[in-house]
Motif scaffolding. Sequence first.
Motif, PDB file in Angstrom:
ATOM      1  N   VAL A  27       2.884   7.100  -9.141  1.00  0.00           N
ATOM      2  CA  VAL A  27       2.129   6.101  -9.888  1.00  0.00           C
ATOM      3  C   VAL A  27       1.660   5.066  -8.870  1.00  0.00           C
ATOM      4  O   VAL A  27       2.282   4.882  -7.827  1.00  0.00           O
ATOM      5  CB  VAL A  27       2.967   5.420 -11.001  1.00  0.00           C
ATOM      6  CG1 VAL A  27       3.318   6.408 -12.097  1.00  0.00           C
ATOM      7  CG2 VAL A  27       4.214   4.771 -10.446  1.00  0.00           C
ATOM      8  N   THR A  28       0.546   4.428  -9.157  1.00  0.00           N
ATOM      9  CA  THR A  28       0.079   3.335  -8.306  1.00  0.00           C
ATOM     10  C   THR A  28       0.053   2.070  -9.136  1.00  0.00           C
ATOM     11  O   THR A  28      -0.121   2.115 -10.357  1.00  0.00           O
ATOM     12  CB  THR A  28      -1.338   3.595  -7.745  1.00  0.00           C
ATOM     13  OG1 THR A  28      -2.265   3.591  -8.814  1.00  0.00           O
ATOM     14  CG2 THR A  28      -1.396   4.900  -6.997  1.00  0.00           C
ATOM     15  N   CYS A  29       0.248   0.949  -8.466  1.00  0.00           N
ATOM     16  CA  CYS A  29       0.267  -0.309  -9.191  1.00  0.00           C
ATOM     17  C   CYS A  29      -0.129  -1.470  -8.289  1.00  0.00           C
ATOM     18  O   CYS A  29      -0.032  -1.375  -7.068  1.00  0.00           O
ATOM     19  CB  CYS A  29       1.638  -0.553  -9.804  1.00  0.00           C
ATOM     20  SG  CYS A  29       3.012  -0.131  -8.751  1.00  0.00           S
ATOM     21  N   VAL A  45       2.163   2.518  -3.915  1.00  0.00           N
ATOM     22  CA  VAL A  45       2.352   3.845  -4.486  1.00  0.00           C
ATOM     23  C   VAL A  45       3.848   4.059  -4.607  1.00  0.00           C
ATOM     24  O   VAL A  45       4.595   3.802  -3.659  1.00  0.00           O
ATOM     25  CB  VAL A  45       1.716   4.937  -3.598  1.00  0.00           C
ATOM     26  CG1 VAL A  45       2.082   6.317  -4.104  1.00  0.00           C
ATOM     27  CG2 VAL A  45       0.210   4.775  -3.556  1.00  0.00           C
ATOM     28  N   VAL A  46       4.298   4.504  -5.792  1.00  0.00           N
ATOM     29  CA  VAL A  46       5.710   4.757  -6.027  1.00  0.00           C
ATOM     30  C   VAL A  46       5.874   6.219  -6.427  1.00  0.00           C
ATOM     31  O   VAL A  46       5.223   6.692  -7.362  1.00  0.00           O
ATOM     32  CB  VAL A  46       6.275   3.841  -7.134  1.00  0.00           C
ATOM     33  CG1 VAL A  46       7.770   4.052  -7.301  1.00  0.00           C
ATOM     34  CG2 VAL A  46       5.968   2.382  -6.845  1.00  0.00           C
ATOM     35  N   LEU A  47       6.725   6.932  -5.697  1.00  0.00           N
ATOM     36  CA  LEU A  47       6.967   8.337  -6.001  1.00  0.00           C
ATOM     37  C   LEU A  47       7.840   8.481  -7.230  1.00  0.00           C
ATOM     38  O   LEU A  47       8.781   7.714  -7.438  1.00  0.00           O
ATOM     39  CB  LEU A  47       7.646   9.032  -4.814  1.00  0.00           C
ATOM     40  CG  LEU A  47       6.853   9.095  -3.511  1.00  0.00           C
ATOM     41  CD1 LEU A  47       7.647   9.847  -2.459  1.00  0.00           C
ATOM     42  CD2 LEU A  47       5.505   9.747  -3.717  1.00  0.00           C
ATOM     43  N   LEU A  78      -4.364   2.806 -12.826  1.00  0.00           N
ATOM     44  CA  LEU A  78      -3.931   2.655 -11.444  1.00  0.00           C
ATOM     45  C   LEU A  78      -3.419   1.245 -11.169  1.00  0.00           C
ATOM     46  O   LEU A  78      -2.535   1.040 -10.353  1.00  0.00           O
ATOM     47  CB  LEU A  78      -5.073   2.985 -10.485  1.00  0.00           C
ATOM     48  CG  LEU A  78      -5.576   4.426 -10.533  1.00  0.00           C
ATOM     49  CD1 LEU A  78      -6.757   4.601  -9.593  1.00  0.00           C
ATOM     50  CD2 LEU A  78      -4.470   5.401 -10.187  1.00  0.00           C
ATOM     51  N   TYR A  79      -3.942   0.272 -11.858  1.00  0.00           N
ATOM     52  CA  TYR A  79      -3.528  -1.115 -11.667  1.00  0.00           C
ATOM     53  C   TYR A  79      -2.128  -1.360 -12.229  1.00  0.00           C
ATOM     54  O   TYR A  79      -1.305  -2.021 -11.602  1.00  0.00           O
ATOM     55  CB  TYR A  79      -4.550  -2.032 -12.341  1.00  0.00           C
ATOM     56  CG  TYR A  79      -4.319  -3.502 -12.107  1.00  0.00           C
ATOM     57  CD1 TYR A  79      -4.826  -4.118 -10.966  1.00  0.00           C
ATOM     58  CD2 TYR A  79      -3.613  -4.273 -13.010  1.00  0.00           C
ATOM     59  CE1 TYR A  79      -4.630  -5.479 -10.750  1.00  0.00           C
ATOM     60  CE2 TYR A  79      -3.412  -5.621 -12.807  1.00  0.00           C
ATOM     61  CZ  TYR A  79      -3.925  -6.224 -11.671  1.00  0.00           C
ATOM     62  OH  TYR A  79      -3.718  -7.564 -11.459  1.00  0.00           O
ATOM     63  N   LEU A 113       8.725   1.614 -12.790  1.00  0.00           N
ATOM     64  CA  LEU A 113       8.940   1.719 -11.341  1.00  0.00           C
ATOM     65  C   LEU A 113       8.082   0.728 -10.579  1.00  0.00           C
ATOM     66  O   LEU A 113       8.449   0.267  -9.508  1.00  0.00           O
ATOM     67  CB  LEU A 113       8.641   3.150 -10.860  1.00  0.00           C
ATOM     68  CG  LEU A 113       9.581   4.242 -11.312  1.00  0.00           C
ATOM     69  CD1 LEU A 113       9.022   5.606 -10.924  1.00  0.00           C
ATOM     70  CD2 LEU A 113      10.974   4.045 -10.741  1.00  0.00           C
ATOM     71  N   CYS A 114       6.934   0.371 -11.136  1.00  0.00           N
ATOM     72  CA  CYS A 114       6.045  -0.591 -10.485  1.00  0.00           C
ATOM     73  C   CYS A 114       6.638  -1.985 -10.470  1.00  0.00           C
ATOM     74  O   CYS A 114       6.359  -2.765  -9.570  1.00  0.00           O
ATOM     75  CB  CYS A 114       4.695  -0.627 -11.201  1.00  0.00           C
ATOM     76  SG  CYS A 114       3.695   0.811 -10.837  1.00  0.00           S
TER      77      CYS A 114
END
Length: 117
Positions: A27-29, A45-47, A78-79, A113-114
């Motif tokens: 995921v991206t944040c 970026v978080v795996l 993505l944000y 996770l973000c």
Amino acid sequence: MILPRSLLAVAALAAATLPAGAQALFVTCDNGLRCVRAPCPSKDVVLVPSGKRFARTEPDLSGLPPADAARRDLSDGLYYGRLVLTGTVTEGPPVQILASKVLRRATAHEAALCRRR
């Protein structure tokens, strides 16, 4: 055969890292950074599921299929970490992440996770 502890630690670390070019879910944040000049590393970026964070790393979205690139929720997803993507992660200076597909909407746990630092 009994292995020394240091060798076991190295083996465990090697198993935990991704091989070069391995497929990964992520995921991206937004990371809160704001800039006045480009490039601006405003995403992390978080795996998934390991939770490993690549701070100030934005994925390359040029490999997304046209249907995924045209998604109306792509920018917000993505944000806020609302979309799970798949792609390749190449570790090593610099880290390169190439997104190849929007897999699905993120679960509440994946989006959270973000917020972890």
